[in-house]
Scaffold this motif. Structure first.
Motif, PDB file in Angstrom:
ATOM      1  N   LYS A 127       0.820  -1.323   0.043  1.00  0.00           N
ATOM      2  CA  LYS A 127       0.109  -0.082  -0.037  1.00  0.00           C
ATOM      3  C   LYS A 127       0.738   1.437   0.157  1.00  0.00           C
ATOM      4  CE  LYS A 127      -4.143  -1.739   2.019  1.00  0.00           C
ATOM      5  NZ  LYS A 127      -5.046  -1.582   3.227  1.00  0.00           N
ATOM      6  N   ASN A 144      -2.278   3.124  -5.352  1.00  0.00           N
ATOM      7  CA  ASN A 144      -2.193   3.176  -3.830  1.00  0.00           C
ATOM      8  C   ASN A 144      -2.014   1.888  -3.137  1.00  0.00           C
ATOM      9  OD1 ASN A 144      -1.539   5.760  -3.158  1.00  0.00           O
ATOM     10  ND2 ASN A 144      -3.412   6.344  -4.312  1.00  0.00           N
ATOM     11  N   GLU A 145      -2.542   0.670  -4.280  1.00  0.00           N
ATOM     12  CA  GLU A 145      -2.658  -0.616  -3.566  1.00  0.00           C
ATOM     13  C   GLU A 145      -2.039  -1.493  -4.731  1.00  0.00           C
ATOM     14  OE1 GLU A 145      -6.727  -1.572  -1.940  1.00  0.00           O
ATOM     15  OE2 GLU A 145      -6.686   0.113  -0.916  1.00  0.00           O
TER      16      GLU A 145
END
Length: 387
Positions: A127, A144-145
């Motif tokens: 993350k 973001n992930e």
């Protein structure tokens, strides 16, 4: 077994002060999916009570590796710090940097802010400020992930995704990469721009076949062509694809292409739009509308050359003018700039004011001027007197 334990201890030699038992447990559980009687025996030794093992599970400057039962790597990750859960099933890592492997070979280079590694090796989660690079096909994904499922050959990057490739740029909510199949699937709010042609595709799901260099959309899709940062031409369809090698867009199912120069609208169920040569080819019934003169020409098949401003129509051709004057034929060439038409084969020209019908094998004229000359074969002319 003793040699393996000492090798694993050496890997974590830069960790925080912790009993040897904690290191052995962690490295064995997160090594190659092997759990031996030796590890369990050490864990139960009186010199290392269970509560002490559970407290001291944070390590600095570590390298974490995960392999399958045959010893082929799933991933190799370096981390400034790794903290293991009390049940020793997951590890939280900070600033991970590493590689993801498929069939024992490195496929992706990855960096992130934080991450989670599961004991069984089935999943790696990262993350924050994700960067995943696939050197084999020059793709860089940011988001973001990140989720890596090696057993499924599935890499997922999501949350404000951007993709960069020498041929295109992509924005979406999620990307799903399957390296064996050679595809990347972009999902939700997809915008993919072909750099060479400045054509932007917008849809909710777009599949990139990176070996074939094709983008395929199986649901409503829009193609916008830009010049000087302005949209000049637009295509819409129920589904479509774009060939990055040839710069050809294929539109199917209620397809429509709106061109700025000349001002035309092309409708059909199967249209091939060559952005580079500026041609549109229809192998199924097609209709072309000239918006300014309000002239419509339809046929079973057609080819439009926009630079020459010429349309070639074949099979059950029908042209309709602003005053409902019509010409039907087997084939028709339409010179759009001058509005001149050349019709051949079973030609019928009809107008209503004044009423007249002309029949023959060839005809030349203009619909907007209601001026046609019919010739060839047996020509018949019919004038209908007005009451």
């Amino acid at each position: 077994m003793k040699n393996n334990i000492f090798q694993q201890f050496f890997m974590f030699s830069r960790c925080m002060a912790a009993p040897l038992v904690g290191v052995v447990l962690v490295t064995l559980l997160f090594g190659c999916e092997q759990r031996t009687q030796t590890a369990e025996t050490v864990a139960q030794a009186p010199s290392s009570p269970p509560q002490q093992v559970q407290r001291d599970l944070t390590f600095n400057d570590v390298i974490l590796e995960q392999s399958d039962k045959q010893g082929k790597l799933f991933w190799k990750v370096k981390s400034k710090q790794a903290t293991y859960s009390k049940d020793r099933k997951t590890a939280q890592v900070e600033n991970p940097v590493g590689q993801l492997f498929q069939d024992g070979k490195p496929v992706y280079d990855i960096t992130a802010k934080t991450g989670e590694i599961q004991q069984d090796g089935a999943k790696l989660l990262l993350k924050g400020e994700i960067v995943a690079k696939a050197p084999a096909y020059n793709l860089v994904l940011r988001g973001n992930e990140l989720e890596w499922q090696p057993n499924q050959d599935l890499l997922i990057v999501r949350d404000r995704l951007t993709g960069e490739h020498p041929q295109m740029q992509t924005v979406a909510q999620e990307a799903r990469v399957r390296s064996r199949a050679g595809i990347v699937e972009f999902l939700d709010g997809v915008q993919a721009t072909a750099k060479e042609s400045n054509v932007q595709m917008q849809t909710d799901r777009l599949t990139w076949q990176f070996r074939a260099q094709k983008l395929i959309g199986d649901r409503p899709i829009k193609f916008d062509r830009y010049q000087n940062h302005k949209i000049t031409d637009r295509g819409t369809a129920g589904r479509g694809e774009y060939d990055l090698k040839t710069n050809i867009a294929t539109l199917a199912q209620n397809a429509q292409i709106s061109l700025q120069e000349p001002p035309l609208q092309v409708n059909g169920n199967s249209l091939k739009w060559n952005v580079e040569t500026k041609t549109v080819i229809a192998d199924q019934p097609v209709r072309v509308v000239q918006r300014q003169q309000q002239v419509t020409v339809s046929g079973d098949r057609g080819r439009l050359e926009t630079e020459k401003q010429v349309a070639y129509m074949n099979g059950n051709v029908k042209g309709v003018g602003q005053k409902q004057q019509t010409v039907t034929s087997d084939a028709l060439t339409w010179y759009i700039e001058t509005q001149q038409m050349e019709a051949t084969g079973n030609v019928v020209y009809q107008q209503f004011q004044p009423p007249a019908t002309l029949k023959g094998q060839k005809a030349v004229g203009k619909l907007d001027a209601q001026n046609f000359v019919v010739s060839g074969g047996r020509v018949s002319t019919q004038f209908v007197p007005q009451p």
